[in-house]
Design a protein around this motif. Structure first.
Motif, PDB file in Angstrom:
ATOM      1  N   LEU A  10      33.878 -10.802  39.417  1.00  0.00           N
ATOM      2  CA  LEU A  10      34.175  -9.632  39.020  1.00  0.00           C
ATOM      3  C   LEU A  10      32.880  -9.102  39.009  1.00  0.00           C
ATOM      4  O   LEU A  10      32.940  -8.442  40.218  1.00  0.00           O
ATOM      5  N   ALA A  11      31.623  -9.591  38.235  1.00  0.00           N
ATOM      6  CA  ALA A  11      30.225  -9.566  38.465  1.00  0.00           C
ATOM      7  C   ALA A  11      29.833  -9.898  39.759  1.00  0.00           C
ATOM      8  O   ALA A  11      28.807  -9.204  39.934  1.00  0.00           O
ATOM      9  N   LEU A  12      30.173 -10.708  40.951  1.00  0.00           N
ATOM     10  CA  LEU A  12      29.377 -11.253  41.892  1.00  0.00           C
ATOM     11  C   LEU A  12      30.060 -10.273  42.847  1.00  0.00           C
ATOM     12  O   LEU A  12      30.217  -9.999  43.763  1.00  0.00           O
ATOM     13  N   GLY A  13      31.195  -8.768  42.381  1.00  0.00           N
ATOM     14  CA  GLY A  13      31.598  -8.363  43.373  1.00  0.00           C
ATOM     15  C   GLY A  13      32.613  -8.605  44.376  1.00  0.00           C
ATOM     16  O   GLY A  13      33.342  -7.654  45.080  1.00  0.00           O
ATOM     17  N   PHE A  14      33.407  -9.772  43.640  1.00  0.00           N
ATOM     18  CA  PHE A  14      34.972  -9.444  45.280  1.00  0.00           C
ATOM     19  C   PHE A  14      35.574  -9.142  44.395  1.00  0.00           C
ATOM     20  O   PHE A  14      36.037  -8.889  43.151  1.00  0.00           O
TER      21      PHE A  14
END
Length: 404
Positions: free
Chosen positions: A129-133
């Motif tokens: 989630l933090a990586l934007g997925f």
């Protein structure tokens, strides 16, 4: 002089019908497993990874050479074969969860197991989630990351001859790890369905999620309780094998019909049969005898399901998933060792790395998630198949490192 006779066309009974194609493919897939076994013995490479690679070769031929990306292998027969293989695996996993075994492994194993899967799942989910997925991808892979390949760990530990506490704990954890994975995956799919439904459909989807899990518990009990009493009461041999196969097919078919989790239903049935069938253990033995051909189809078809046109899209996700899962397992193992204060000196801090192998159950979950969320299916399957190849090759080396 002319001939008054007529020359009939020569007729040859040759034609490649869909049925013939399917039968030939079934034979080719099973034949490939023979060569895979021989290659695995010579190279020490995991045969599961080799079977998946056979499937990837099938995908290359189908999608890039024949240019038919939408054609499903085996003309739709692949789906029931995969479903039967998954139900067999879940049933056998349930058979490992006996009361006597859970008592013998003690609280230490539960502490380590819960720590590794909890920290590991959170690391994967929050990291992605933090990586934007997308949320679906992050939550699905977090749930899938919980599963461990017991065969790879067990084989490596037994080859080492290690009987210390760390070795016994690893064998105990992998015996129940996929059980945790099935439960976590079922909950994750239910929660995702509820979150994505929106305000108007939230109540309906919540009821569907409750039925998917509660119905699986009910179905597992309805099938498992009479099966625990009935199976194994006939004479040994063929009738017992028929009973075992009938049980698997009923669980797979009824789960699909009722719309409940087949993995959870099969695991509950396995738990009940294992704990209540004190008169025999032959059902599990018979399923183990017939399980491998179905697993061959499962692993090859999993590899063949990779969408090669989306591999570039899944490369970043695959790398992120591999690194986050390794980090989560390592940190979860460290936390578990710290919580086990009285036995801390006997356990290595990197014990979680020995739980990185990932195979059948994880790929089965990926197939189910892809079916539930088809818009993310290609990227999920590509990430799980790619990471499975890495974990199956890297995993045994990490197990040996932890045991050194």
């Amino acid at each position: 002089m002319t001939s008054t006779g007529t020359q009939e066309d020569v007729w040859m009974p040759i034609g490649l019908s869909p049925t013939a194609t399917t039968l030939i493919l079934l034979g080719v897939i099973l034949s490939s497993s023979i060569f895979v076994d021989a290659l695995a013995r010579r190279t020490r490479l995991p045969r599961i990874s080799l079977l998946v690679m056979v499937g990837v070769v099938v995908a290359v031929i189908q999608q890039l050479v024949l240019e038919v990306p939408d054609t499903r292998p085996l003309n739709g027969l692949g789906e029931p074969l995969v479903q039967v293989a998954l139900v067999m695996v879940a049933f056998l996993l349930g058979g490992e969860l006996t009361v006597s075994r859970l008592r013998s492994i003690g609280p230490l194993l539960l502490i380590l197991s819960i720590s590794v899967i909890g920290v590991g799942g959170l690391a994967v989910g929050l990291g992605l989630l933090a990586l934007g997925f997308p949320l679906v991808v992050a939550v699905s892979l977090a749930a899938i990351s919980v599963a461990t390949d017991p065969a790879a760990v067990q084989e490596t530990v037994r080859d080492s001859g290690d009987t210390r506490l760390r070795a016994r704990l690893l064998l105990g954890i992998v015996a129940i790890d996929d059980g945790w994975g099935i439960v976590v995956f079922g909950l994750a799919m239910a929660v995702l369905g509820w979150v994505l439904a929106g305000a108007g459909n939230g109540e309906r989807v919540l009821l569907e999620a409750a039925w998917e899990l509660g119905g699986a518990l009910l179905l597992g009990s309805v099938v498992g309780l009479p099966a625990a009493w009935l199976t194994g009461r006939l004479r040994p041999g063929e009738p017992t094998q028929v009973e075992a196969l009938a049980l698997i097919l009923l669980l797979a078919g009824l789960s699909a019909w009722l719309g409940v989790s087949s993995l959870l239903a099969a695991m509950i049935t396995g738990v009940l049969v294992a704990n209540l069938s004190t008169h025999h253990t032959r059902s599990f033995n018979e399923i183990e005898h017939i399980e491998w051909p179905f697993l061959v189809f499962f692993f090859v078809l999993a590899g063949a399901s990779v969408d090669l046109y989306h591999l570039d899209d899944a490369l970043g996700l695959t790398l992120a998933y591999i690194l986050l899962r390794l980090a989560g397992r390592y940190l979860g193992g460290m936390l578990g060792v710290r919580l086990a204060r009285e036995r801390q000196a006997e356990l290595p801090g990197n014990i979680g790395l020995a739980l990185t192998p990932q195979a059948g159950v994880a790929m089965g979950m990926a197939l189910l998630a892809a079916e539930r969320f088809p818009e993310y299916g290609a990227v999920l399957l590509s990430a799980v198949v790619g990471s499975t190849l890495v974990f199956e090759i890297l995993g045994p080396f990490l197990v040996r490192r932890v045991l050194d």
